[in-house]
Design a protein around this motif. Structure first.
Motif, PDB file in Angstrom:
ATOM      1  N   LYS B 274      11.180   2.518   3.127  1.00  9.29           N
ATOM      2  CA  LYS B 274       9.721   2.442   3.241  1.00  9.29           C
ATOM      3  C   LYS B 274       9.315   3.143   4.520  1.00  9.29           C
ATOM      4  O   LYS B 274       9.936   2.991   5.556  1.00  9.29           O
ATOM      5  CB  LYS B 274       9.279   0.983   3.291  1.00  9.29           C
ATOM      6  CG  LYS B 274       9.062   0.384   1.926  1.00  9.29           C
ATOM      7  CD  LYS B 274       8.409  -0.976   2.061  1.00  9.29           C
ATOM      8  CE  LYS B 274       8.370  -1.676   0.720  1.00  9.29           C
ATOM      9  NZ  LYS B 274       8.116  -3.098   0.873  1.00  9.29           N
ATOM     10  N   LYS B 275       8.211   3.896   4.442  1.00  6.66           N
ATOM     11  CA  LYS B 275       7.710   4.525   5.663  1.00  6.66           C
ATOM     12  C   LYS B 275       6.635   3.637   6.283  1.00  6.66           C
ATOM     13  O   LYS B 275       6.703   3.265   7.438  1.00  6.66           O
ATOM     14  CB  LYS B 275       7.114   5.918   5.343  1.00  6.66           C
ATOM     15  CG  LYS B 275       8.146   6.990   5.139  1.00  6.66           C
ATOM     16  CD  LYS B 275       7.942   8.134   6.133  1.00  6.66           C
ATOM     17  CE  LYS B 275       9.040   9.187   6.026  1.00  6.66           C
ATOM     18  NZ  LYS B 275      10.313   8.738   6.578  1.00  6.66           N
ATOM     19  N   ASP B 276       5.623   3.317   5.461  1.00  7.94           N
ATOM     20  CA  ASP B 276       4.549   2.468   5.974  1.00  7.94           C
ATOM     21  C   ASP B 276       4.741   1.039   5.509  1.00  7.94           C
ATOM     22  O   ASP B 276       5.221   0.782   4.408  1.00  7.94           O
ATOM     23  CB  ASP B 276       3.186   3.005   5.502  1.00  7.94           C
ATOM     24  CG  ASP B 276       2.566   3.846   6.597  1.00  7.94           C
ATOM     25  OD1 ASP B 276       2.865   3.553   7.771  1.00  7.94           O
ATOM     26  OD2 ASP B 276       1.834   4.798   6.266  1.00  7.94           O
ATOM     27  N   VAL B 277       4.333   0.127   6.363  1.00  9.21           N
ATOM     28  CA  VAL B 277       4.657  -1.246   6.098  1.00  9.21           C
ATOM     29  C   VAL B 277       3.700  -2.116   6.912  1.00  9.21           C
ATOM     30  O   VAL B 277       3.187  -1.692   7.957  1.00  9.21           O
ATOM     31  CB  VAL B 277       6.133  -1.490   6.501  1.00  9.21           C
ATOM     32  CG1 VAL B 277       6.303  -1.394   8.026  1.00  9.21           C
ATOM     33  CG2 VAL B 277       6.644  -2.817   5.995  1.00  9.21           C
ATOM     34  N   ASP B 278       3.427  -3.318   6.409  1.00 11.39           N
ATOM     35  CA  ASP B 278       2.640  -4.260   7.192  1.00 11.39           C
ATOM     36  C   ASP B 278       3.618  -5.103   8.024  1.00 11.39           C
ATOM     37  O   ASP B 278       4.298  -5.977   7.486  1.00 11.39           O
ATOM     38  CB  ASP B 278       1.828  -5.150   6.230  1.00 11.39           C
ATOM     39  CG  ASP B 278       0.999  -6.181   6.977  1.00 11.39           C
ATOM     40  OD1 ASP B 278       1.257  -6.397   8.188  1.00 11.39           O
ATOM     41  OD2 ASP B 278       0.091  -6.748   6.356  1.00 11.39           O
ATOM     42  N   PRO B 279       3.694  -4.814   9.334  1.00 10.07           N
ATOM     43  CA  PRO B 279       4.726  -5.476  10.147  1.00 10.07           C
ATOM     44  C   PRO B 279       4.641  -7.004  10.083  1.00 10.07           C
ATOM     45  O   PRO B 279       5.668  -7.696  10.018  1.00 10.07           O
ATOM     46  CB  PRO B 279       4.426  -4.996  11.578  1.00 10.07           C
ATOM     47  CG  PRO B 279       3.621  -3.764  11.429  1.00 10.07           C
ATOM     48  CD  PRO B 279       2.854  -3.929  10.158  1.00 10.07           C
ATOM     49  N   SER B 280       3.403  -7.505  10.090  1.00  9.11           N
ATOM     50  CA  SER B 280       3.222  -8.946  10.090  1.00  9.11           C
ATOM     51  C   SER B 280       3.823  -9.573   8.834  1.00  9.11           C
ATOM     52  O   SER B 280       4.560 -10.563   8.892  1.00  9.11           O
ATOM     53  CB  SER B 280       1.724  -9.236  10.184  1.00  9.11           C
ATOM     54  OG  SER B 280       1.478 -10.575   9.897  1.00  9.11           O
ATOM     55  N   LYS B 281       3.515  -8.958   7.680  1.00  6.08           N
ATOM     56  CA  LYS B 281       4.043  -9.472   6.409  1.00  6.08           C
ATOM     57  C   LYS B 281       5.557  -9.447   6.396  1.00  6.08           C
ATOM     58  O   LYS B 281       6.217 -10.393   5.967  1.00  6.08           O
ATOM     59  CB  LYS B 281       3.515  -8.608   5.256  1.00  6.08           C
ATOM     60  CG  LYS B 281       2.345  -9.230   4.539  1.00  6.08           C
ATOM     61  CD  LYS B 281       2.098  -8.488   3.233  1.00  6.08           C
ATOM     62  CE  LYS B 281       0.744  -8.879   2.652  1.00  6.08           C
ATOM     63  NZ  LYS B 281       0.222  -7.882   1.738  1.00  6.08           N
ATOM     64  N   ALA B 282       6.109  -8.314   6.846  1.00  5.32           N
ATOM     65  CA  ALA B 282       7.561  -8.149   6.820  1.00  5.32           C
ATOM     66  C   ALA B 282       8.239  -9.225   7.665  1.00  5.32           C
ATOM     67  O   ALA B 282       9.239  -9.823   7.259  1.00  5.32           O
ATOM     68  CB  ALA B 282       7.941  -6.759   7.316  1.00  5.32           C
TER      69      ALA B 282
END
Lengths: 659, 659
Positions: B274-282
């Motif tokens: 994955k390139k873009d990601v929601d850091p908080s969710k992860a």
């Protein structure tokens, strides 16, 4: 024993008669010129209006509790409660009325000489001090006599006193600080006009605040400390020394009232025909006379009545510890730490705030150790009774110690009137000199207030365990520990509410003052008058609205805790509140005091003086310290005791009904 | 049972092996260009130099206590103490070393994609988290196995952990805030250069501070919480459930470590390709996996091993309460209250400070009620053992919760390196995004830390009563009440010392930074390098000198109290310290957090944004809040537990000798 059982009534009456005499003496002084009278009149009107509105709300709650107590538990305790509350209200109202009449007379006296100004201001304060002490003793003495020393009725009286005290402290504290912030932030900082300038719309509200907060609020506060300590000592005394123990605290306080009268007379005598005088020495002289006489009387009482010399030692210990705490308070709020604090203002507001909080936190250590020392020694000498008596000892000469406390705001107000009435410069200088002494002596008064609050809280806690038949409060039970934890949280929650209230009320005040400066044409040029009364009314509304919730917290928490976790958890809660409350109260009072004096120290010309970067930082510190030292801090002392007394009164009733 | 008794050792080893694997995985990422490596190298060198100096002083004290304990009470407990201290030191040093190697790799990863930066930073944090959890469990498991679950030896181990934690927190806390204030006050405010600008002489010290304070300090802190909660649960468990109870906490934590590993793996897996990601969710995803798996494991344990479903409920309760306290913390430090707080900055620094303190004080209420709730329920389900287990439940997945905590300063450092190495603007934006998430998740971590500290303190208190044979701690005895009063004072005195230390060290730092700006020719133009190392060395010296006194206070007070007022008063003191300490810790942490985020909120452009009057006020608030939230506040949590564990270890020895 009959005559001894009447001692509270007799010496209370003697005090009242002396107070009336003193009042006439104060009022026979000239109230100054028309302008001064007009200003003083505006302050009086505002202050009375506030108190009357406050009492209206207060009495709704008092009457509800009166009826509830009466229907559930009979009218004897309930009427005692009503009397306790009413005499507190009467003392606050009368004392403050005289204080607001004394301010202009002090300013007028200061025109003549420093000594005359000092005399008038002190006597005005003494009316407050003697009213509080005499009415407190008279009322409780009356209940004691009529009910044959019934502890439960006396507890009702003490609860009435406590309830009024909390409302008066919180309400008055919010009023005075909202007005102060409004006057300072817009008037001094934004508009750039001096303190007490008549063009400032909040100036009257500010002066009213000094009276409703520092005079009426503090009067109600010490009325409740005084009553609470006598009650708890009497309730514990009867357990060890029977009737002798029950009446003993009344005798000690009677001696104290008598000695305070002598002290006040000596003070007046010492100033006779003197023009110049060292105000600090003169004030201390009166206090030493009163304390010395009280000790002699108590020594006599120990040897001839109780036939136990330990009584003398316990009272002596209480006095010494109270004074020492006072000196510690003075050290942290006026000596070396304050100079260092002022120096940190050179680096900016943040270092000043951090250092001030560090000072406040550090200042908890020695008082706590002294209180612990007094507790242990007096417990070893006379058991729980001893602890309560040490508290009584601290407050025995309240008539004169409170006089010195109440003298401060009178001198402060006199300065304001001198400024607003454009009296000659030297008059303001003299009132400033009187005011400065008042700040120092007030520190000692705070020491007595904190020390006696801690000891009285301990004694009340002991009374609570007696009335609920708790022989052991076992901390290793989780509900007791939890009680302590929740109790420890309450002073924090309470302070948060009080500080928020000040912030909210001040914000509205700031907007109003800004509005007046903008909209009233010619105000800055002195051609038009500001609308003083709208500022008074804003502070009044803000204070009254916001005082209710925190005050009710103190009343309902013990009841709530009883239903959730039981009577032993209530005891845990009282300990938790005392432990964290005493620390928070000392921390806030002393941090606030230190910031206040650091600002004054800079204004005297140190570190660049007024208008510098350091001074601006110091103003921030002072403003943060205001709700600390004049609203939240002192109210916590009452919170602690009110929760204890509510528990003493209400929990036994609940036990009877629900267990 | 043999295999179960080995569980601590086995799962500790599994954790250690996984950590080694993870470390290699982190280090195989590119450390970026030469400049980045140079900066990262300077941070590493500074941080290591500080830790080594700190450990030298610390080990003098550790060795003295080791010898004293050994000669007086035999070497078994004494060696356990040494092991507890040494493994904490090892965990701190190793974890921080990897963190300082991860920062530049995170910056380099962020060049490629947000997801890569996130992955590297998190794995770096996970090394810290897993090191702490694995070494803690392994060491205590080893003692448990070798001594056949000897409670006294385990208490020695816990005391070693606590002692190191207090030094690390206080020392690291002073360092980081002295450097921070120096960098901000002179660099940002006076010289007007941006955050993390390489021309600022204190910039490296500031970044070092993040590592020694927020990584190493926090690691030692949670190592001691973890060990303390397992020890107290084991000591109380054996009393009700015999050997099964003693080993149970080890099993719960073993499941937790295993689940944390799975959570970390899932996190990494979820980011694959994955390139873009929601850091908080992860980040939340990984935590949920770990907690969910732990609960399943505990359910199994309840049904098949203890055959008591209450175990499951208690652990579940601990987790839920920990998370809820975290959410409350987040609410007060990042949501509506912070926006209102930022608004008050418009009126100036004083209103902002008053409101911030009101927020901090108010924020004590709900966490205290939740802790009380958890205590009562878990006590009813499994007795004192239940209370301790709820604390274990909160910390069971420490491997991953601490990973998220340690991730924050790594992302923060990565941002600093991106700035100093002049990487392209979007890189800094990405690291800022990572950093912002870290702040929120850190709030949740703080919730766990506070909640578990309170529950563990309660459990340790219970252990103290057991080892000293106190069946009742009677608060109605005056020495117990006095103990509570003095105990309540200690967190205030301790905070005062810590804040003063920050102030003093910051003052010297400010002078040094000013000196460099003045004396080094061409510094502002970027033509000459500042002397970073002198700033690092000033912060180091200041921190080390000032950390000793407050730390020793915690060690000596229980001993002192025992000699003055006896063992029951020591119990009173522990309760007093817990009660006022928990409030003060929450108050300081949340007031500080709220000011920090109010400043950030304004910097985002609200109420005028950077450079306005409101922003200046917010900077004052942030600076005041720094020693609150990063020095005094978190150290109080440890103070409470260290005092309890010292009492558990030392008082029984003193009783044996002197009674």
């Amino acid at each position: 024993m009959l005559i001894l059982n009447l001692s509270g009534i007799i010496f209370g009456l003697i005090g009242i008669i002396f107070t009336v005499f003193l009042t006439f003496k104060v009022l026979e002084n000239s109230p100054g010129n028309e302008k001064m009278q007009k200003i003083s009149g505006a302050i009086q009107t505002g202050a009375r209006a506030f108190l009357i509105s406050e009492y209206k709300i207060l009495y709704i709650i008092v009457i509800i509790i009166f009826l509830l107590l009466g229907f559930i538990n009979g009218w004897q305790m309930s009427l005692s409660f009503l009397l306790g509350a009413t005499l507190s209200v009467a003392a606050g109202f009368f004392g403050m009325s005289i204080a607001t009449k004394t301010n202009t007379r002090t300013a007028q006296g200061a025109i003549e000489s420093l000594s005359k100004g000092l005399k008038i201001a002190f006597n005005g304060g003494a009316v407050m001090g003697m009213t509080v002490a005499s009415l407190g003793l008279f009322g409780l003495g009356l209940i004691y006599y009529l009910t044959n020393g019934d502890t439960i009725s006396m507890s009702g009286y003490a609860m009435g006193a406590s309830l009024v005290a909390l409302f008066a402290r919180v309400g008055g504290g919010i009023f005075t600080k909202a007005a102060d912030v409004g006057a300072d932030l817009v008037g001094k900082t934004e508009a750039g006009i001096p303190e007490d300038d008549p063009r400032n719309p909040a100036v009257i509200a500010d002066n009213v605040g000094d009276n409703v907060g520092d005079v009426a609020g503090m009067g109600a506060d010490l009325y409740e400390s005084f009553v609470g300590s006598i009650f708890s000592a009497s309730a514990l005394g009867v357990l060890t020394f029977k009737e002798k123990g029950a009446v003993l605290p009344f005798l000690v306080v009677s001696i104290g009232i008598f000695s305070a009268i002598i002290g006040i007379l000596f003070f007046n005598f010492s100033l006779k025909n003197k023009k110049d005088v060292d105000p600090s020495k003169a004030l201390h002289f009166g206090t030493y006379i009163a304390n010395g006489l009280t000790l002699i009387g108590v020594l006599f009482l120990s040897l001839s009545f109780l036939k136990n010399i330990n009584l003398f030692f316990v009272i002596f210990l209480g006095m010494i510890v109270g004074m020492t705490i006072g000196n510690i308070t003075e050290y942290y709020t006026a000596k070396t730490p304050v100079k260092n604090l002022a120096k940190s203002a050179v680096s900016g507001a943040a270092p000043l705030l951090i250092s001030g909080m560090a000072i406040g936190m550090e200042s908890t250590a020695i008082p706590v150790i002294l209180i612990s020392f007094a507790t242990i020694i007096s417990y070893n000498l006379l058991g729980l009774f001893g602890i309560a008596l040490a508290g009584v000892g601290m407050l025995s000469t309240l008539g004169i110690t409170l006089a010195i406390d109440a003298y401060g705001p009178i001198a402060d107000n006199a300065g304001g009137i001198a400024q607003m009435a454009n009296l000659e410069h030297y008059v303001r200088e003299r009132t400033d000199q009187l005011d400065a002494v008042g700040n120092t002596t007030a520190a000692i008064g705070k020491g007595f207030a904190i020390g006696s609050a801690a000891l009285t809280a301990l004694a009340l806690f002991a009374s609570y365990t007696k009335v609920t038949n708790l022989n052991v409060i076992d901390l290793s039970k989780s509900q007791v520990f939890i009680g302590a934890l929740i109790g420890g949280m309450l002073p924090f929650l309470f302070s948060s509410m009080a500080m928020k209230a000040v912030g909210d009320a001040a914000e509205i005040m700031v907007e109003e003052v800004r509005r007046q400066f903008k909209e009233i044409v010619g105000l800055m040029e002195g051609k038009a008058d500001p609308d003083y009364s709208s500022c008074v009314s804003i502070a009044t509304k803000g204070a009254l609205k916001k005082m209710i919730l925190p005050s009710l917290l103190a009343v309902f928490m013990p009841i709530f805790m009883f239903f959730i976790l039981g009577k032993e958890a209530v005891a845990g809660m009282l300990v938790g509140t005392t432990v964290s409350g005493v620390m928070l109260a000392i921390f806030m009072a002393n941090a606030g005091g230190a910031w206040d004096n650091a600002k004054k120290y800079i204004e005297e010309g140190n570190f660049g003086g007024k208008g510098t970067f350091a001074h601006k930082a110091a103003v921030v510190g002072d403003t943060v310290g205001d709700p600390f030292k004049d609203t939240a801090g002192p109210a916590i002392n009452i919170l602690i005791k009110l929760m204890s007394i509510v528990s003493i009164v209400v929990i036994p009733i609940l036990i009877k009904i629900f267990e």
